[in-house]
Design a protein around this motif. Sequence first.
Motif, PDB file in Angstrom:
ATOM      1  N   ASP A 102       0.813  -1.210   0.000  1.00 52.63           N
ATOM      2  CA  ASP A 102       0.000   0.000   0.000  1.00 52.63           C
ATOM      3  C   ASP A 102       0.850   1.265   0.000  1.00 52.63           C
ATOM      4  O   ASP A 102       0.407   2.306  -0.505  1.00 52.63           O
ATOM      5  CB  ASP A 102      -0.944   0.011   1.210  1.00 52.63           C
ATOM      6  N   ASP A 103       2.053   1.204   0.563  1.00 51.92           N
ATOM      7  CA  ASP A 103       2.927   2.375   0.559  1.00 51.92           C
ATOM      8  C   ASP A 103       3.317   2.753  -0.872  1.00 51.92           C
ATOM      9  O   ASP A 103       3.345   3.941  -1.225  1.00 51.92           O
ATOM     10  CB  ASP A 103       4.196   2.101   1.374  1.00 51.92           C
ATOM     11  N   VAL A 104       3.603   1.755  -1.687  1.00 54.16           N
ATOM     12  CA  VAL A 104       3.941   2.028  -3.088  1.00 54.16           C
ATOM     13  C   VAL A 104       2.720   2.551  -3.823  1.00 54.16           C
ATOM     14  O   VAL A 104       2.795   3.513  -4.598  1.00 54.16           O
ATOM     15  CB  VAL A 104       4.495   0.770  -3.776  1.00 54.16           C
ATOM     16  N   ARG A 105       1.578   1.933  -3.579  1.00 53.24           N
ATOM     17  CA  ARG A 105       0.345   2.380  -4.240  1.00 53.24           C
ATOM     18  C   ARG A 105      -0.001   3.817  -3.847  1.00 53.24           C
ATOM     19  O   ARG A 105      -0.475   4.607  -4.676  1.00 53.24           O
ATOM     20  CB  ARG A 105      -0.807   1.443  -3.890  1.00 53.24           C
ATOM     21  N   ALA A 106       0.260   4.174  -2.586  1.00 57.34           N
ATOM     22  CA  ALA A 106      -0.025   5.539  -2.142  1.00 57.34           C
ATOM     23  C   ALA A 106       0.863   6.538  -2.867  1.00 57.34           C
ATOM     24  O   ALA A 106       0.411   7.633  -3.241  1.00 57.34           O
ATOM     25  CB  ALA A 106       0.170   5.653  -0.632  1.00 57.34           C
ATOM     26  N   LEU A 107       2.128   6.180  -3.084  1.00 57.47           N
ATOM     27  CA  LEU A 107       3.017   7.054  -3.849  1.00 57.47           C
ATOM     28  C   LEU A 107       2.518   7.204  -5.280  1.00 57.47           C
ATOM     29  O   LEU A 107       2.509   8.319  -5.832  1.00 57.47           O
ATOM     30  CB  LEU A 107       4.437   6.490  -3.844  1.00 57.47           C
ATOM     31  N   VAL A 108       2.101   6.108  -5.867  1.00 56.24           N
ATOM     32  CA  VAL A 108       1.570   6.161  -7.236  1.00 56.24           C
ATOM     33  C   VAL A 108       0.350   7.079  -7.291  1.00 56.24           C
ATOM     34  O   VAL A 108       0.199   7.879  -8.229  1.00 56.24           O
ATOM     35  CB  VAL A 108       1.214   4.750  -7.728  1.00 56.24           C
ATOM     36  N   ASP A 109      -0.509   6.990  -6.280  1.00 57.84           N
ATOM     37  CA  ASP A 109      -1.689   7.849  -6.238  1.00 57.84           C
ATOM     38  C   ASP A 109      -1.286   9.317  -6.133  1.00 57.84           C
ATOM     39  O   ASP A 109      -1.889  10.185  -6.782  1.00 57.84           O
ATOM     40  CB  ASP A 109      -2.595   7.464  -5.068  1.00 57.84           C
ATOM     41  N   GLU A 110      -0.283   9.600  -5.297  1.00 61.33           N
ATOM     42  CA  GLU A 110       0.185  10.984  -5.161  1.00 61.33           C
ATOM     43  C   GLU A 110       0.765  11.491  -6.484  1.00 61.33           C
ATOM     44  O   GLU A 110       0.501  12.631  -6.893  1.00 61.33           O
ATOM     45  CB  GLU A 110       1.231  11.078  -4.053  1.00 61.33           C
ATOM     46  N   LEU A 111       1.548  10.658  -7.138  1.00 60.93           N
ATOM     47  CA  LEU A 111       2.099  11.049  -8.436  1.00 60.93           C
ATOM     48  C   LEU A 111       0.974  11.303  -9.436  1.00 60.93           C
ATOM     49  O   LEU A 111       1.061  12.199 -10.282  1.00 60.93           O
ATOM     50  CB  LEU A 111       3.037   9.967  -8.959  1.00 60.93           C
ATOM     51  N   GLY A 112      -0.093  10.532  -9.327  1.00 62.39           N
ATOM     52  CA  GLY A 112      -1.221  10.692 -10.237  1.00 62.39           C
ATOM     53  C   GLY A 112      -1.894  12.041 -10.125  1.00 62.39           C
ATOM     54  O   GLY A 112      -2.474  12.537 -11.101  1.00 62.39           O
ATOM     55  N   THR A 113      -1.814  12.665  -8.948  1.00 62.18           N
ATOM     56  CA  THR A 113      -2.417  13.987  -8.800  1.00 62.18           C
ATOM     57  C   THR A 113      -1.665  15.026  -9.630  1.00 62.18           C
ATOM     58  O   THR A 113      -2.205  16.116  -9.883  1.00 62.18           O
ATOM     59  CB  THR A 113      -2.445  14.432  -7.328  1.00 62.18           C
ATOM     60  N   TYR A 114      -0.435  14.697 -10.013  1.00 61.30           N
ATOM     61  CA  TYR A 114       0.343  15.578 -10.896  1.00 61.30           C
ATOM     62  C   TYR A 114       0.342  15.062 -12.336  1.00 61.30           C
ATOM     63  O   TYR A 114       1.122  15.527 -13.163  1.00 61.30           O
ATOM     64  CB  TYR A 114       1.792  15.683 -10.387  1.00 61.30           C
ATOM     65  N   GLU A 115      -0.543  14.098 -12.581  1.00 59.07           N
ATOM     66  CA  GLU A 115      -0.702  13.510 -13.913  1.00 59.07           C
ATOM     67  C   GLU A 115       0.627  12.971 -14.444  1.00 59.07           C
ATOM     68  O   GLU A 115       0.987  13.176 -15.607  1.00 59.07           O
ATOM     69  CB  GLU A 115      -1.303  14.534 -14.892  1.00 59.07           C
ATOM     70  N   THR A 116       1.330  12.276 -13.562  1.00 62.64           N
ATOM     71  CA  THR A 116       2.584  11.672 -13.981  1.00 62.64           C
ATOM     72  C   THR A 116       2.750  10.326 -13.285  1.00 62.64           C
ATOM     73  O   THR A 116       2.045  10.015 -12.323  1.00 62.64           O
ATOM     74  CB  THR A 116       3.783  12.583 -13.652  1.00 62.64           C
ATOM     75  N   VAL A 117       3.673   9.538 -13.787  1.00 60.12           N
ATOM     76  CA  VAL A 117       3.982   8.240 -13.196  1.00 60.12           C
ATOM     77  C   VAL A 117       5.471   7.983 -13.370  1.00 60.12           C
ATOM     78  O   VAL A 117       6.059   8.388 -14.383  1.00 60.12           O
ATOM     79  CB  VAL A 117       3.155   7.110 -13.851  1.00 60.12           C
ATOM     80  N   PHE A 118       6.079   7.377 -12.361  1.00 55.33           N
ATOM     81  CA  PHE A 118       7.492   7.023 -12.434  1.00 55.33           C
ATOM     82  C   PHE A 118       7.677   5.607 -11.899  1.00 55.33           C
ATOM     83  O   PHE A 118       6.948   5.188 -10.986  1.00 55.33           O
ATOM     84  CB  PHE A 118       8.354   7.971 -11.587  1.00 55.33           C
TER      85      PHE A 118
END
Length: 286
Positions: A102-118
């Motif tokens: 879930d920690d990784v998924r939460a980071l992905v969700d946060e990145l998604g708010t900036y319309e980006t993914v890494f």
Amino acid sequence: MVRRSVLFTPGDRPEMCRKAPDSGADVVVFDLEDAVAPRRKADARDAVRDVLSDPGFDPDCEVCVRVNATESTLRDDLDALLGDGTELRLDSVMLPKVGSADDVRALVDELGTYETVFPVFALLESAAGILAAPEIAAVSATDALVFGAEDLAADIGATRTAEGTEVLYARERVVLAAAANDCPAIDTIVSDFEDEDALREDVEFAIQLGYDGKLAIHPAQVGPINEAFTPSAEQIEWARRVLDARDEADAEGRGVFAVDGEMIDAPLIARAERIRSRAAAVGAWA
């Protein structure tokens, strides 16, 4: 993508960040976490953003940023880097203190708010993170598992030793979880960057365990790490003979074959293929 050496550089030292790729590291990590004092966090964010947004900064290596783990500080990191939509020379993000998928998924969700993914380097440095390693590796965004022995030892109350037996199970578990999910595994640091002999010995052991690369905390560690993770000419020649003999046996319908008087089975073929893959990644397989 080759990730033999992963070099940390303090984010509040922009001159070091700009020079880090000159070390020859496969990955440079601009650190906003442990390498930066709390009062310097804002300065580090600004410095890293300035380097990454500079059109003249375009190294051949992979460029990563280690963000902070706490929710509020992570948001501050991402907002400083990504908030205004400026194009950055950034390839991946390292998340420390990963304790669950879930920690990784939460980071992905946060990145998604900036319309980006890494792609995410998931740094496992707690008992919870080590035990959850298979689930963390299975998250699609997880692009590497990274073993952090120093913080793990502190978390479990272990005493660090030169032999490292106190963290050996965890070190092996990270490799197993990574391999089961076709995910690279990056080994822990050697803290004494002046002891090259200790570094070389530790890297060789990491390779024996199955690691794909190793963390570095000083540019002087990069060369020995890269050298160790690059197959030797002898290894490449052996792998070439094995794979050529395998192809010949397949063409002739033979199930067994020998190379240099040694019967070759599936594990040895897999070893040869691994050597070929590592050599090809650094341009050593013609």
